[in-house]
Design an enzyme around this catalytic site. Structure first.
Site, short mmCIF file in Angstrom:
data_model
loop_
_atom_site.label_atom_id
_atom_site.label_comp_id
_atom_site.label_asym_id
_atom_site.label_seq_id
_atom_site.Cartn_x
_atom_site.Cartn_y
_atom_site.Cartn_z
N THR A 1 0.89 -1.16 0.00
CA THR A 1 0.00 0.00 0.00
C THR A 1 0.93 1.22 0.00
O THR A 1 2.13 1.06 0.14
CB THR A 1 -0.87 0.03 1.29
OG1 THR A 1 -1.40 -1.27 1.53
CG2 THR A 1 -2.01 0.99 1.17
N ARG B 1 -13.79 -6.78 -3.79
CA ARG B 1 -13.23 -6.84 -2.43
C ARG B 1 -12.72 -5.47 -2.00
O ARG B 1 -12.10 -4.75 -2.76
CB ARG B 1 -12.09 -7.85 -2.39
CG ARG B 1 -11.32 -7.91 -1.06
CD ARG B 1 -10.04 -7.11 -1.12
NE ARG B 1 -9.23 -7.25 0.11
CZ ARG B 1 -8.15 -6.54 0.38
NH1 ARG B 1 -7.74 -5.63 -0.47
NH2 ARG B 1 -7.48 -6.72 1.50
N VAL B 2 -13.00 -5.09 -0.75
CA VAL B 2 -12.50 -3.85 -0.17
C VAL B 2 -11.76 -4.20 1.11
O VAL B 2 -12.30 -4.90 1.97
CB VAL B 2 -13.65 -2.86 0.14
CG1 VAL B 2 -13.10 -1.61 0.81
CG2 VAL B 2 -14.40 -2.50 -1.14
N GLY B 3 -10.55 -3.74 1.23
CA GLY B 3 -9.74 -4.05 2.41
C GLY B 3 -9.77 -2.96 3.45
O GLY B 3 -10.74 -2.22 3.60
N ASP B 4 -8.66 -2.83 4.16
CA ASP B 4 -8.59 -1.90 5.29
C ASP B 4 -8.45 -0.45 4.88
O ASP B 4 -8.84 0.46 5.63
CB ASP B 4 -7.40 -2.27 6.18
CG ASP B 4 -6.07 -2.07 5.43
OD1 ASP B 4 -5.85 -2.80 4.44
OD2 ASP B 4 -5.28 -1.20 5.82
N THR C 1 -0.32 -0.35 6.51
CA THR C 1 -0.12 -1.13 5.30
C THR C 1 0.08 -2.59 5.69
O THR C 1 0.63 -2.88 6.75
CB THR C 1 1.11 -0.63 4.51
OG1 THR C 1 1.40 -1.55 3.44
CG2 THR C 1 2.34 -0.51 5.39
N GLY C 2 -0.37 -3.49 4.83
CA GLY C 2 -0.16 -4.90 5.13
C GLY C 2 -1.36 -5.75 4.78
O GLY C 2 -2.11 -5.44 3.85
N GLY D 1 -4.70 -6.66 4.68
CA GLY D 1 -5.84 -5.78 4.91
C GLY D 1 -6.94 -6.33 5.78
O GLY D 1 -7.50 -5.62 6.63
#
Length: 284
Positions: A164, A191-194, A213-214, A216
């Protein structure tokens, strides 16, 4: 202006010096801005335009063969905006800024976020494929024409990647944080992450601002960005807060992540438990 940027937690890059040069350019762009809010946007825009980073150009590809971008911003006065699942939008951070400053909402998604971008003269229909992503996708078994049920087994096998980009800034009075991403490789379409989730991928208060970052899904469950800011609110200095929070994250989730944080005194903290995470910092 004090600005700190990251290029994502992950493995060791093939060309670390080249990536570092872009990070240095990004932090300089942020330092030249007039406000912390402008600083985080200007810094992230530089990274979104470089195919070496998983944001904007060079983003990850989802299961239907499409690239979608997400971003979030937050200011120390509580102003917050995010946008996600946008096709063809290189500068997702610009859309997040529009949501924060021009709407009564926090998160806008999909086609409607793209429409909002277009209405505010943010470029859409961008080619977000890098040479690397084209080659990798060409070597990946194509399941984009299959139904969602058939795709799921393929997604579980192919899904990965944790990069990210993000920035935090302060002028000694105000703070701001931004995070932008092209998602994780071969995620299920939509898909939606963090990253666009407040307190997970980004967070800011009058005391501190953080960008994460990482992995998610694990970051979202853990609330990583808010946890590191809360640690500073409770008395930790930024470096201690970052290190303690990442240790706790790794212990609780078993996943990899990184975080950058800045406080209202301009002190910074950086921590990660992945193989690497490049950063750049500059004070003015």
């Amino acid at each position: 202006m004090n600005v700190l940027v990251h290029g994502g937690a992950g493995g060791t890059p093939a060309e670390p010096a080249q990536r570092q040069a872009v990070l240095d350019r990004a932090v300089s762009a942020g330092t030249d801005a007039d406000t912390p809010m402008a600083a985080i946007v200007e810094a992230v825009r530089v990274l979104e335009s470089d195919p070496q980073f998983n944001a904007g150009v060079g983003s990850a590809v989802q299961s239907d063969g499409q690239i979608r971008t997400d971003a979030g911003v937050m200011y120390s006065d509580g102003t917050t905006g995010a946008a996600c699942s946008m096709l063809g939008v290189e500068h997702a951070v610009d859309v997040a800024q529009v949501v924060a400053e021009q709407t009564p909402h926090i998160l806008i998604s999909g086609d409607h976020a793209v429409e909002l971008a277009r209405a505010n003269e943010i470029e859409t229909n961008c080619d977000l494929w890098s040479e690397q992503s084209r080659q990798r996708w060409a070597e990946t078994p194509d399941r984009s024409d299959e139904g969602i049920t058939e795709q799921l087994a393929w997604v579980r096998d192919q899904f990965g990647g944790i990069d990210t980009v993000g920035a935090v800034a302060t002028d000694g009075t105000h703070l701001a944080a931004a995070t932008s991403t092209g998602g994780r490789w071969a995620a299920l379409a939509g898909r939606v992450g963090d990253v666009p989730q407040v307190g997970s991928g980004f967070y800011a208060t009058e005391r501190a601002a953080a960008s994460a970052t990482g992995a998610g899904e694990a970051i979202a469950r853990y609330g990583l960005a808010r946890r590191v800011v809360d640690a500073i609110e409770d008395g930790d200095d930024p470096e201690t807060a970052a290190q303690r929070t990442i240790r706790g994250f790794g212990t609780e989730t078993g996943e990899e992540a990184g975080v950058i944080v800045i406080d209202d005194d301009g002190r910074t903290g950086t921590a990660f438990n992945s193989e690497g995470m490049q950063t750049a910092v500059q004070e003015r």
